[in-house]
Write a protein that holds these residues in place. Sequence first.
Motif, PDB file in Angstrom:
ATOM      1  N   ARG A 107       0.836  -1.214   0.000  1.00  0.00           N
ATOM      2  CA  ARG A 107       0.000   0.000   0.000  1.00  0.00           C
ATOM      3  C   ARG A 107       0.870   1.263   0.000  1.00  0.00           C
ATOM      4  O   ARG A 107       0.550   2.240   0.667  1.00  0.00           O
ATOM      5  N   SER A 108       1.982   1.196  -0.734  1.00  0.00           N
ATOM      6  CA  SER A 108       2.846   2.388  -0.780  1.00  0.00           C
ATOM      7  C   SER A 108       2.215   3.448  -1.679  1.00  0.00           C
ATOM      8  O   SER A 108       1.373   3.149  -2.527  1.00  0.00           O
ATOM      9  N   ASN A 109       2.678   4.694  -1.464  1.00  0.00           N
ATOM     10  CA  ASN A 109       2.158   5.803  -2.275  1.00  0.00           C
ATOM     11  C   ASN A 109       2.587   5.690  -3.728  1.00  0.00           C
ATOM     12  O   ASN A 109       1.928   6.230  -4.611  1.00  0.00           O
ATOM     13  N   MET A 137       8.540  -1.337 -18.095  1.00  0.00           N
ATOM     14  CA  MET A 137       7.324  -0.543 -18.311  1.00  0.00           C
ATOM     15  C   MET A 137       7.391   0.786 -17.554  1.00  0.00           C
ATOM     16  O   MET A 137       6.869   1.803 -17.998  1.00  0.00           O
ATOM     17  N   THR A 138       8.029   0.764 -16.383  1.00  0.00           N
ATOM     18  CA  THR A 138       8.112   1.982 -15.569  1.00  0.00           C
ATOM     19  C   THR A 138       8.838   3.081 -16.336  1.00  0.00           C
ATOM     20  O   THR A 138       8.342   4.203 -16.469  1.00  0.00           O
ATOM     21  N   ILE A 139       9.973   2.735 -16.867  1.00  0.00           N
ATOM     22  CA  ILE A 139      10.792   3.737 -17.555  1.00  0.00           C
ATOM     23  C   ILE A 139      10.142   4.145 -18.883  1.00  0.00           C
ATOM     24  O   ILE A 139      10.164   5.304 -19.270  1.00  0.00           O
ATOM     25  N   HIS A 145      -1.713  -5.918   3.107  1.00  0.00           N
ATOM     26  CA  HIS A 145      -0.484  -5.301   3.625  1.00  0.00           C
ATOM     27  C   HIS A 145       0.056  -6.154   4.760  1.00  0.00           C
ATOM     28  O   HIS A 145      -0.428  -7.272   4.982  1.00  0.00           O
ATOM     29  N   SER A 146       1.023  -5.599   5.503  1.00  0.00           N
ATOM     30  CA  SER A 146       1.706  -6.437   6.498  1.00  0.00           C
ATOM     31  C   SER A 146       0.795  -6.829   7.663  1.00  0.00           C
ATOM     32  O   SER A 146       1.114  -7.755   8.405  1.00  0.00           O
ATOM     33  N   ARG A 147      -0.329  -6.134   7.834  1.00  0.00           N
ATOM     34  CA  ARG A 147      -1.225  -6.480   8.946  1.00  0.00           C
ATOM     35  C   ARG A 147      -2.418  -7.324   8.478  1.00  0.00           C
ATOM     36  O   ARG A 147      -3.318  -7.604   9.277  1.00  0.00           O
TER      37      ARG A 147
END
Length: 286
Positions: free
Chosen positions: A166-168, A266-268, A189-191
């Motif tokens: 769940r990172s920005n 794909m990111t680049i 996520h981790s929880r």
Amino acid sequence: MGMVISGKDLSAEMKRQMSARIKELEQQYGRTPHLVVVLVGDDPGSVSYVTGKAKMANELGMKNTTIRKPETITEEELLGLIAELNADRTVDGILVQLPLPKHIDSEKVIAAIDREKDVDGFHPLNVAALWLKQPCLLPCTPKGIIRLLKSTGVEIAGKRAVVIGRSNIVGLPVAKLLLDENATVTIAHSRTRNLPEVTREADILVVAIGRPKFVTADMVKPGAVVIDVGVNRDPETGKLCGDVDFAACEPVAGMITKVPGGVGPMTITCLMENTIEAFERHMQKH
Ligand code: NAP
């Protein structure tokens, strides 16, 4: 046996189209889009990312400039540089390579970039626009993931999608983009309790956690599409590996990406696409 979804092949196809588009734009406007990358310090990972960006821009015939500043640059000096780049009409895209040294507030620096030149899509106004479904520059990795999914021809609408992370920069925006494509989305996520139970429900599983080979075969629904965003070093071999245990999951999945050669290219590629988009908007305005 899962079909391998190749980000490398899709990226090559997109590069051909972007090269042609850049030539057209040059004829129309007398210059090509211009990407400026600011690199502070000499962290080897950051240097390698920045080099990769310049290489792709050169391959496309896109003007690009890398501005290197020492680790000791002050926040004020960096903000001054951003202000100059914002005001420079010959600059279409600005990317500040992260992470920045600890004495510099990254959020402040990102917020200082003109949102129309924010080709990383990290500016708070671009993030807000994404969540409000307004036109904006999208963050590159989530945009690339949706591109990859669409390239497979698999229908996203109505599917169960699970995003782990769940990172920005990855988890949250990719979950929103999947929702916009009418998937039914769960963010884990981790929880999260009973994670394998949750992930086994996924027709589309996107994994962005940063733990080598974390996702095992028992976590994958047979036939699912698995997108591995992770970039890690395998503790046993020292080689690059994803968050998904590819060898174990590939026989279970319907389609799956590899690391390297999946989401990374794909990111680049989407960064280049964003720079072209920013240029087009810029030229239409002025
Ligand atoms: P991040 O900011 O560290 O976020 C990791 C997320 O994973 C967090 O939300 C965390 O949950 C969750 N997580 C960690 N351990 C978990 C566990 N055991 N079970 C379930 N969830 C867990 O990482 P990021 O920036 O999103 O990056 C994730 C990975 O993608 C990294 O390997 C990174 O290198 C890679 N990446 C690749 C690209 C690319 O272009 N290919 C681009 C960006 C990132 P909590 O929120 O509960 O802590």
